[in-house]
Design a protein around this motif. Structure first.
Motif, mmCIF file in Angstrom:
data_model
loop_
_atom_site.group_PDB
_atom_site.id
_atom_site.type_symbol
_atom_site.label_atom_id
_atom_site.label_comp_id
_atom_site.label_asym_id
_atom_site.label_seq_id
_atom_site.Cartn_x
_atom_site.Cartn_y
_atom_site.Cartn_z
ATOM 1 N N ARG A 142 7.013 7.614 4.388
ATOM 2 C CA ARG A 142 6.241 6.645 3.612
ATOM 3 C C ARG A 142 5.203 7.430 2.810
ATOM 4 O O ARG A 142 4.602 8.400 3.305
ATOM 5 C CB ARG A 142 5.565 5.607 4.513
ATOM 6 C CG ARG A 142 6.546 4.752 5.294
ATOM 7 C CD ARG A 142 5.964 3.387 5.646
ATOM 8 N NE ARG A 142 5.822 2.510 4.498
ATOM 9 C CZ ARG A 142 6.799 1.700 4.040
ATOM 10 N NH1 ARG A 142 7.987 1.681 4.632
ATOM 11 N NH2 ARG A 142 6.582 0.921 3.001
ATOM 12 N N LEU A 143 5.031 7.005 1.545
ATOM 13 C CA LEU A 143 4.066 7.639 0.662
ATOM 14 C C LEU A 143 3.183 6.562 0.055
ATOM 15 O O LEU A 143 3.600 5.405 -0.080
ATOM 16 C CB LEU A 143 4.760 8.443 -0.444
ATOM 17 C CG LEU A 143 5.570 9.658 0.003
ATOM 18 C CD1 LEU A 143 7.024 9.282 0.237
ATOM 19 C CD2 LEU A 143 5.485 10.768 -1.031
ATOM 20 N N ARG A 144 1.988 6.941 -0.314
ATOM 21 C CA ARG A 144 1.055 5.980 -0.890
ATOM 22 C C ARG A 144 1.274 5.852 -2.400
ATOM 23 O O ARG A 144 1.596 6.821 -3.077
ATOM 24 C CB ARG A 144 -0.390 6.390 -0.610
ATOM 25 C CG ARG A 144 -0.718 6.346 0.878
ATOM 26 C CD ARG A 144 -2.204 6.238 1.159
ATOM 27 N NE ARG A 144 -2.387 5.895 2.577
ATOM 28 C CZ ARG A 144 -2.448 4.659 3.032
ATOM 29 N NH1 ARG A 144 -2.343 3.632 2.184
ATOM 30 N NH2 ARG A 144 -2.605 4.429 4.326
ATOM 31 N N TYR A 145 1.118 4.634 -2.882
ATOM 32 C CA TYR A 145 1.094 4.425 -4.322
ATOM 33 C C TYR A 145 -0.109 5.152 -4.919
ATOM 34 O O TYR A 145 -1.092 5.446 -4.225
ATOM 35 C CB TYR A 145 0.993 2.939 -4.654
ATOM 36 C CG TYR A 145 2.181 2.115 -4.229
ATOM 37 C CD1 TYR A 145 3.367 2.155 -4.944
ATOM 38 C CD2 TYR A 145 2.115 1.291 -3.105
ATOM 39 C CE1 TYR A 145 4.467 1.396 -4.552
ATOM 40 C CE2 TYR A 145 3.202 0.527 -2.706
ATOM 41 C CZ TYR A 145 4.377 0.586 -3.428
ATOM 42 O OH TYR A 145 5.449 -0.152 -3.037
ATOM 43 N N GLU A 163 3.652 10.341 4.890
ATOM 44 C CA GLU A 163 3.235 9.740 6.152
ATOM 45 C C GLU A 163 4.489 9.309 6.907
ATOM 46 O O GLU A 163 5.518 9.027 6.307
ATOM 47 C CB GLU A 163 2.320 8.545 5.893
ATOM 48 C CG GLU A 163 1.058 8.896 5.099
ATOM 49 C CD GLU A 163 0.235 7.666 4.740
ATOM 50 O OE1 GLU A 163 0.590 6.554 5.188
ATOM 51 O OE2 GLU A 163 -0.766 7.833 4.017
ATOM 52 N N ARG A 191 8.540 3.239 0.891
ATOM 53 C CA ARG A 191 9.428 4.062 1.697
ATOM 54 C C ARG A 191 10.305 4.903 0.774
ATOM 55 O O ARG A 191 10.855 4.413 -0.219
ATOM 56 C CB ARG A 191 10.314 3.203 2.591
ATOM 57 C CG ARG A 191 11.193 4.021 3.535
ATOM 58 C CD ARG A 191 12.100 3.136 4.364
ATOM 59 N NE ARG A 191 12.919 3.924 5.295
ATOM 60 C CZ ARG A 191 13.900 3.412 6.016
ATOM 61 N NH1 ARG A 191 14.209 2.111 5.916
ATOM 62 N NH2 ARG A 191 14.605 4.190 6.827
ATOM 63 N N ASP A 214 0.796 -1.228 0.000
ATOM 64 C CA ASP A 214 0.000 0.000 0.000
ATOM 65 C C ASP A 214 0.831 1.281 0.000
ATOM 66 O O ASP A 214 0.401 2.303 -0.526
ATOM 67 C CB ASP A 214 -0.933 0.015 1.210
ATOM 68 C CG ASP A 214 -1.936 -1.130 1.172
ATOM 69 O OD1 ASP A 214 -2.411 -1.455 0.071
ATOM 70 O OD2 ASP A 214 -2.223 -1.694 2.243
ATOM 71 N N THR A 215 1.990 1.243 0.652
ATOM 72 C CA THR A 215 2.849 2.422 0.690
ATOM 73 C C THR A 215 4.269 2.010 0.343
ATOM 74 O O THR A 215 4.633 0.834 0.408
ATOM 75 C CB THR A 215 2.845 3.074 2.087
ATOM 76 O OG1 THR A 215 3.385 2.149 3.045
ATOM 77 C CG2 THR A 215 1.440 3.485 2.493
#
Length: 787
Positions: free
Chosen positions: A92-95, A55, A33, A30-31
């Motif tokens: 962390r970032l979301r796809y 995030e 790094r 889901d995310t």
């Protein structure tokens, strides 16, 4: 927040020696790094990094953990002392599924997952913390943690791949929007050419198609590379050259140095037409030329985007035609691209090919000028410059410019200085009227008795070929002429049909005299040269009413021998009937297939018939036979066009559409089924499509486009009318998701004739706050419908 010109100038003035050491981990579902060490020197003071919606954010400055101000878009760096600094940002970032960030895609054919950062304007900050502007070029060092069975590609040459750790050589200093990373179980074809590692890559489920076309893809790559090595004095600037067909790219291709990405439609699943091959070769040549125009030398700010795109577009068509051997590439430009540039140049949104920096006050505005002016008008204007200046002087000036500003940023003034030094002509005077002014001239043919006379409405000097024809449109002769303020009489061609700009060397509308226009109207398809016919199709369709447009199509399209010109005329007709009341029956009649011996022309006509006919029995026969009545096989694109039209006419139900989707089984089938389901002539189908477009906050751009394509059906005016107001109301909030989604929302403008009351809804909405990209799309629609 859109970076402003003032902010970019202030940040560039205080920063230098920027570099990025980036580590990405794409193993989670889901995310991902993103950890980056940003090193730079500064004169001191306050600045900021961009990072979009991070995030679990952690930031250190020079080894000490800090809690910076962060608003979801910018990381504040306050009170920096003069000298070197290192900021480490771990997040962390979301796809995403809209192509703007780390895009994720699961192949429905085999369930394999692919991820990729396909960057561009204002997108790098969705992948890692950076100074997201063109003139803070920086070397980038990358490591990626991924599935150890995957192929991972980026701008630099791979240095290691062990136990799921992939490393890459540090790049040359590049603009950070040119960064790319591609990861997944790709099928690859690799080789070396002149000591440079090269490769073509595609999803595993497209391995057969890549292998089918590999020899041609390699040949075109090598021919383009060798040609640029010959005409440019600067050597190829990077250490490798991978080209990747990636899923769900938002544009045709992206010129990331060493790792060029292409939209997958350029790797057709079955039939590959000459037009497909020409377009692909043009794009390969276009993107490779960017290694010099845009990558080696980049603009300072977005007003000079034309220095990238106009040059690359000119080179793409020129090199595909003359070096790569794809005859007819210029025909496609004159017929399919240049007409849209003329149209764009008549809208309120038109702008000079080279606007002033102050006219592009922020990055959002910069996004809107990646348009028909910067690409296709710019291409045509550069061809006129080469014609006017001479190729030798043009290349001498370009080469001096590239050498002086290698791995740096440059402006229009820098280029003009180099061209001026290489040529005795007044290049700056030429640039004032051709590059700094919007609009275009009209070249008219009049008569003094029987003698043709050329005149110019406008301010630009023109050099072009004029051609003379007999009354039966047989070529009599050609002549290269210069036209400026003074009329030019052609007494040697008294009484003949005369066509200015016959080979498209300049950018100007053509107004034929009654003698010439009458002959062309009667016998356009008889003109022997397809390039001249392309110019004349554009000229005639540019100046007639919808009724006369359909009349010309009915008389000339059945006799037009070029599949390229058939397809271009039909595409232009489709755009016209979606905006203005017109019957589809003349189109269907013009596309009627008899015993057509040319497969590619037959397929072009079949595509037109598939969207224009009301004969459900014919379309059903085609589906059942998987071929036209003449026996030409339906490729997937054509088959889904037939399914969509049958659905629109009520000739196929949801269960049959699902059977078609399962029969095909690809990502393209998923989208084709969405379009067909949305096109069904029922209130329930329209309601379901609208809900799928607007109620899912994570609807992918590709699905949104497919649903919109089916929603607005020309033959269902009363059924879809309630959604016009709903679209106008919801579009601004939908467009706020990002520039790619905003572009898709703008392209989803109701594709059918609208009443004055419905158009007034759009005009009223534009008086409020509308996102920049959507505003541009709506204003263009209003202008085109008023033309």
């Amino acid at each position: 927040m859109s970076l402003t010109l003032d902010e970019a100038r202030a940040r560039a003035a205080m920063l230098a020696e920027v570099s990025y050491d980036l580590a990405l981990d794409v193993t989670a579902a889901d995310t991902f790094r993103s950890r980056v060490a940003v090193r730079f020197t500064t004169t001191g003071g306050d600045t900021f990094l961009e990072l979009h919606r991070a995030e679990a954010l952690e930031v250190t400055l020079d080894g000490s953990t800090i809690i910076p101000g962060y608003d979801g878009s910018r990381i504040a760096l306050a009170g920096l002392t003069p000298g070197p600094h290192e900021v480490v940002v771990d997040a962390r970032l979301r796809y995403v599924t809209d192509g703007e960030g780390m895009h994720t895609f699961t192949d429905p054919v085999d369930g394999e997952r692919y991820v990729g950062g396909y960057l561009g304007v204002d997108i790098t900050q969705r992948l890692f913390a950076c100074f997201d502007q063109l003139d803070l070029r920086a070397p980038i060092t990358l490591t990626v943690t991924a599935d150890p069975t995957w192929t991972v590609l980026s701008n630099g040459l791979p240095t290691y791949a062990e136990n799921g750790q992939f490393g890459f050589a540090t790049t040359q200093p590049i603009a950070c929007d040119l960064f790319a990373v591609v990861a997944g179980p790709y099928h690859s074809v690799r080789w070396e050419h002149r000591g440079l590692a090269m490769g073509w890559h595609a999803r595993r489920s497209l391995a057969a198609e890549l292998d089918r076309d590999a020899a041609e893809l390699r040949r075109v790559t090598e021919v383009c590379f060798d040609h640029y090595a010959e005409i440019f004095t600067e050597p190829f600037p990077f250490d490798s050259y991978d080209q990747v067909f990636v899923p769900e790219l938002n544009w045709g291709a992206m010129e990331c140095p060493g790792c060029v990405t292409f939209e997958e439609s350029m790797l057709p699943r079955t039939r590959v037409t000459d037009d497909d091959r020409r377009q692909r070769a043009e794009v390969i040549a276009h993107e490779m030329s960017h290694m010099w125009f845009g990558d080696l030398v980049s603009p300072v700010w977005w007003e000079d985007v034309w220095l990238n795109e106009s040059f690359a577009d000119y080179m793409g068509f020129e090199v595909a035609e003359t070096a790569a051997g794809f005859a007819g590439t210029r025909v496609s430009f004159e017929a399919a691209y240049k007409p849209r540039a003329y149209l764009a140049d008549r809208r309120r949104s038109t702008h000079p090919v080279a606007p002033n920096a102050a006219d592009v006050p922020d990055v959002d505005t910069g996004t809107t000028i990646f348009d028909e002016i910067s690409y296709w008008k710019g291409n045509a204007v550069l061809r006129q410059l080469v014609t006017w200046l001479g190729e030798a002087d043009f290349l001498a000036g370009v080469n001096a410019h590239l050498t002086k500003h290698r791995f740096d940023n440059a402006t229009l003034e820098d280029l003009l200085s180099a061209l001026d030094a290489a040529s005795p002509r007044d290049v700056r005077g030429w640039a004032r009227v051709w590059l700094r002014q919007s609009g275009h001239d009209t070249i008219r043919v009049t008569r003094r008795g029987d003698v043709p006379v050329l005149t110019r409405d406008g301010v630009r000097p023109h050099r072009f070929t004029v051609a003379a024809f007999s009354a039966s449109l047989e070529l009599v002769g050609t002549r290269l002429v210069d036209l400026a303020d003074e009329p030019l009489a052609l007494p040697e061609w008294a009484g003949l049909v005369v066509v200015p700009n016959a080979y498209g060397e300049t950018f100007a509308r053509i107004a034929l005299d009654p003698v010439s226009a009458g002959a062309v109207s009667r016998g356009l398809a008889d003109v022997p040269d397809p390039l001249v016919r392309a110019v004349l199709w554009t000229t005639m369709l540019d100046q007639v009413s919808p009724a006369d447009h359909l009349d010309l199509l009915a008389r000339q399209l059945p006799r037009e021998p070029s599949p390229t010109l058939v397809a271009a005329a039909l595409s232009r007709t489709l755009r016209m009937v979606r905006r203005m009341p017109a019957s589809l029956e003349p189109v269907a009649a013009a596309c009627a297939l008899d015993a057509e011996p040319d497969e590619q022309r037959a397929v072009a006509l079949a595509r037109g018939l598939a969207w224009s006919t009301s004969d459900t029995a014919l379309l059903r026969r085609w589906l059942d036979a998987d071929a036209t009545d003449q026996g030409w096989a339906l490729d997937p694109e054509l088959r889904w066009a037939v399914v969509r039209r049958l659905a629109e006419l009520g000739g196929i139900d949801a269960a049959q559409i699902e059977a078609e989707r399962l029969r095909d089984g690809t990502a393209g089938a998923d989208l084709g089924a969405l379009t067909a389901l949305a096109a069904r002539p029922t209130a329930e189908a329209k309601s379901a499509a609208w809900a799928a477009m607007t109620e899912d906050a994570d609807v992918p751009v590709s699905r949104f486009r497919a649903l919109a394509d089916g929603l607005w059906s020309l033959s269902q005016r009363d059924l879809v009318a309630p959604y016009v107001a709903a679209y106008v109301t919801l579009a601004p909030s939908l467009a706020a998701r990002g520039s790619a989604f905003a572009a898709a929302v703008g392209a989803a403008f109701p594709a059918l004739p609208l009443t004055d009351e419905e158009l007034s809804l759009v005009r009223d909405a534009l008086r409020a706050d509308v996102p920049t990209v959507l505003r541009r799309a709506w204003e263009d629609e209003l202008d085109d419908r008023a033309a």
